[in-house]
Design a protein around this motif. Structure first.
Motif, PDB file in Angstrom:
ATOM      1  N   MET A   1       0.860  -1.164   0.000  1.00 16.86           N
ATOM      2  CA  MET A   1       0.000   0.000   0.000  1.00 16.86           C
ATOM      3  C   MET A   1       0.907   1.228   0.000  1.00 16.86           C
ATOM      4  N   ALA A   2       0.574   2.145  -0.863  1.00 18.69           N
ATOM      5  CA  ALA A   2       1.346   3.384  -0.956  1.00 18.69           C
ATOM      6  C   ALA A   2       0.515   4.528  -0.391  1.00 18.69           C
ATOM      7  N   LYS A   3       1.143   5.347   0.443  1.00 21.82           N
ATOM      8  CA  LYS A   3       0.441   6.479   1.060  1.00 21.82           C
ATOM      9  C   LYS A   3       1.203   7.766   0.805  1.00 21.82           C
ATOM     10  N   ARG A   4       0.457   8.838   0.715  1.00 22.78           N
ATOM     11  CA  ARG A   4       1.021  10.184   0.687  1.00 22.78           C
ATOM     12  C   ARG A   4       0.406  10.909   1.871  1.00 22.78           C
ATOM     13  N   GLY A   5       1.181  11.001   2.943  1.00 18.78           N
ATOM     14  CA  GLY A   5       0.637  11.522   4.196  1.00 18.78           C
ATOM     15  C   GLY A   5      -0.319  10.495   4.771  1.00 18.78           C
ATOM     16  N   ASP A   6      -1.559  10.894   5.016  1.00 18.23           N
ATOM     17  CA  ASP A   6      -2.589   9.962   5.494  1.00 18.23           C
ATOM     18  C   ASP A   6      -3.440   9.410   4.357  1.00 18.23           C
ATOM     19  N   GLU A   8      -4.244   7.247   1.088  1.00 21.07           N
ATOM     20  CA  GLU A   8      -3.799   6.064   0.352  1.00 21.07           C
ATOM     21  C   GLU A   8      -3.843   6.384  -1.140  1.00 21.07           C
ATOM     22  N   ILE A   9      -2.735   6.147  -1.831  1.00 18.62           N
ATOM     23  CA  ILE A   9      -2.702   6.478  -3.254  1.00 18.62           C
ATOM     24  C   ILE A   9      -2.645   5.244  -4.149  1.00 18.62           C
ATOM     25  N   GLY A  10      -2.476   4.057  -3.570  1.00 17.59           N
ATOM     26  CA  GLY A  10      -2.493   2.866  -4.394  1.00 17.59           C
ATOM     27  C   GLY A  10      -2.160   1.610  -3.622  1.00 17.59           C
ATOM     28  N   ARG A  11      -2.523   0.461  -4.215  1.00 20.60           N
ATOM     29  CA  ARG A  11      -2.234  -0.852  -3.647  1.00 20.60           C
ATOM     30  C   ARG A  11      -1.739  -1.753  -4.763  1.00 20.60           C
ATOM     31  N   ASP A  12      -1.042  -2.803  -4.382  1.00 22.53           N
ATOM     32  CA  ASP A  12      -0.571  -3.771  -5.356  1.00 22.53           C
ATOM     33  C   ASP A  12      -0.603  -5.147  -4.722  1.00 22.53           C
ATOM     34  N   VAL A  13      -0.898  -6.151  -5.530  1.00 24.70           N
ATOM     35  CA  VAL A  13      -0.887  -7.537  -5.076  1.00 24.70           C
ATOM     36  C   VAL A  13       0.222  -8.235  -5.824  1.00 24.70           C
ATOM     37  N   LEU A  14       1.031  -8.958  -5.112  1.00 25.42           N
ATOM     38  CA  LEU A  14       2.165  -9.640  -5.701  1.00 25.42           C
ATOM     39  C   LEU A  14       1.990 -11.134  -5.557  1.00 25.42           C
ATOM     40  N   ALA A  15       2.097 -11.858  -6.673  1.00 26.37           N
ATOM     41  CA  ALA A  15       1.984 -13.315  -6.651  1.00 26.37           C
ATOM     42  C   ALA A  15       3.200 -13.900  -7.346  1.00 26.37           C
ATOM     43  N   PHE A  16       3.669 -15.026  -6.842  1.00 22.18           N
ATOM     44  CA  PHE A  16       4.787 -15.737  -7.447  1.00 22.18           C
ATOM     45  C   PHE A  16       4.245 -17.023  -8.046  1.00 22.18           C
ATOM     46  N   GLU A  17       4.834 -17.452  -9.124  1.00 21.45           N
ATOM     47  CA  GLU A  17       4.417 -18.707  -9.725  1.00 21.45           C
ATOM     48  C   GLU A  17       5.570 -19.691  -9.647  1.00 21.45           C
ATOM     49  N   ARG A  18       5.298 -20.844  -9.084  1.00 18.33           N
ATOM     50  CA  ARG A  18       6.313 -21.887  -9.013  1.00 18.33           C
ATOM     51  C   ARG A  18       6.421 -22.578 -10.358  1.00 18.33           C
ATOM     52  N   ILE A  19       7.409 -23.394 -10.503  1.00 17.51           N
ATOM     53  CA  ILE A  19       7.643 -24.089 -11.769  1.00 17.51           C
ATOM     54  C   ILE A  19       6.460 -24.986 -12.128  1.00 17.51           C
ATOM     55  N   ASP A  20       5.768 -25.549 -11.098  1.00 13.03           N
ATOM     56  CA  ASP A  20       4.641 -26.433 -11.393  1.00 13.03           C
ATOM     57  C   ASP A  20       3.361 -25.664 -11.721  1.00 13.03           C
ATOM     58  N   GLY A  21       3.417 -24.332 -11.786  1.00 14.85           N
ATOM     59  CA  GLY A  21       2.276 -23.532 -12.223  1.00 14.85           C
ATOM     60  C   GLY A  21       1.332 -23.097 -11.132  1.00 14.85           C
ATOM     61  N   VAL A  22       1.644 -23.331  -9.871  1.00 12.78           N
ATOM     62  CA  VAL A  22       0.755 -22.954  -8.775  1.00 12.78           C
ATOM     63  C   VAL A  22       1.156 -21.570  -8.270  1.00 12.78           C
ATOM     64  N   ALA A  23       0.205 -20.646  -8.248  1.00 14.24           N
ATOM     65  CA  ALA A  23       0.487 -19.289  -7.771  1.00 14.24           C
ATOM     66  C   ALA A  23       0.473 -19.270  -6.256  1.00 14.24           C
ATOM     67  N   HIS A  27       0.796 -12.483   0.996  1.00 14.04           N
ATOM     68  CA  HIS A  27       0.141 -11.496   1.850  1.00 14.04           C
ATOM     69  C   HIS A  27      -0.583 -12.246   2.960  1.00 14.04           C
ATOM     70  N   THR A  28      -0.003 -12.305   4.133  1.00 15.61           N
ATOM     71  CA  THR A  28      -0.570 -13.106   5.213  1.00 15.61           C
ATOM     72  C   THR A  28      -1.316 -12.272   6.247  1.00 15.61           C
ATOM     73  N   GLU A  29      -1.334 -10.942   6.101  1.00 15.05           N
ATOM     74  CA  GLU A  29      -2.031 -10.127   7.087  1.00 15.05           C
ATOM     75  C   GLU A  29      -3.543 -10.235   6.892  1.00 15.05           C
ATOM     76  N   GLN A  30      -4.272  -9.982   7.947  1.00 10.95           N
ATOM     77  CA  GLN A  30      -5.730 -10.077   7.937  1.00 10.95           C
ATOM     78  C   GLN A  30      -6.322  -8.865   7.229  1.00 10.95           C
ATOM     79  N   ASN A  31      -7.291  -9.115   6.362  1.00 12.71           N
ATOM     80  CA  ASN A  31      -8.001  -8.034   5.677  1.00 12.71           C
ATOM     81  C   ASN A  31      -9.278  -7.765   6.465  1.00 12.71           C
ATOM     82  N   ARG A  32      -9.154  -6.960   7.501  1.00 19.70           N
ATOM     83  CA  ARG A  32     -10.259  -6.733   8.429  1.00 19.70           C
ATOM     84  C   ARG A  32     -11.461  -6.083   7.746  1.00 19.70           C
TER      85      ARG A  32
END
Length: 106
Positions: A1-6, A8-23, A27-32
């Motif tokens: 999450m990117a912030k400018r002061g208080d 929020e100006i953007g978010r990004d989700v990052l996924a990795f793909e293993r050689i067997d094709g499983v993403a 992101h292990t934090e709770q999305n309250r």
């Protein structure tokens, strides 16, 4: 999450793909916010750790889907005893009746 002061100006989700094709998502934090929204929309409730002491009293109990098995001895059920006694008596009476026709003069 990117912030400018208080703000929020953007978010990004990052996924990795293993050689067997499983993403995999790292992101292990709770999305309250999402959990509270889901609870509200589905008629549920979001429980915070400090509220968990009240949880047992809030859960409603229902007998739906609960099966109990009760075992009874056959001799403690009079209808079964009388049925067996009746079948034995009927067999005995029929044997006596049919036996009298089978006697051959000798």
């Amino acid at each position: 999450m990117a912030k400018r002061g208080d703000e929020e100006i953007g978010r990004d989700v990052l996924a990795f793909e293993r050689i067997d094709g499983v993403a995999e998502s790292f992101h292990t934090e709770q999305n309250r916010e999402l959990l509270e929204k889901l609870a509200t929309e589905t008629g549920g409730r979001y429980w915070r750790p400090q509220d968990l002491g009240r949880l047992p009293g809030e859960i409603s109990y229902s007998d739906a889907g609960i099966t109990t098995r009760e075992t009874k001895d056959l001799w403690n059920m009079p209808i079964v005893f009388l049925l067996i006694l009746g079948l034995c008596s009927a067999e005995w009476l029929l044997r006596r009746k049919w036996a009298s026709y089978e006697v051959c003069p000798g």
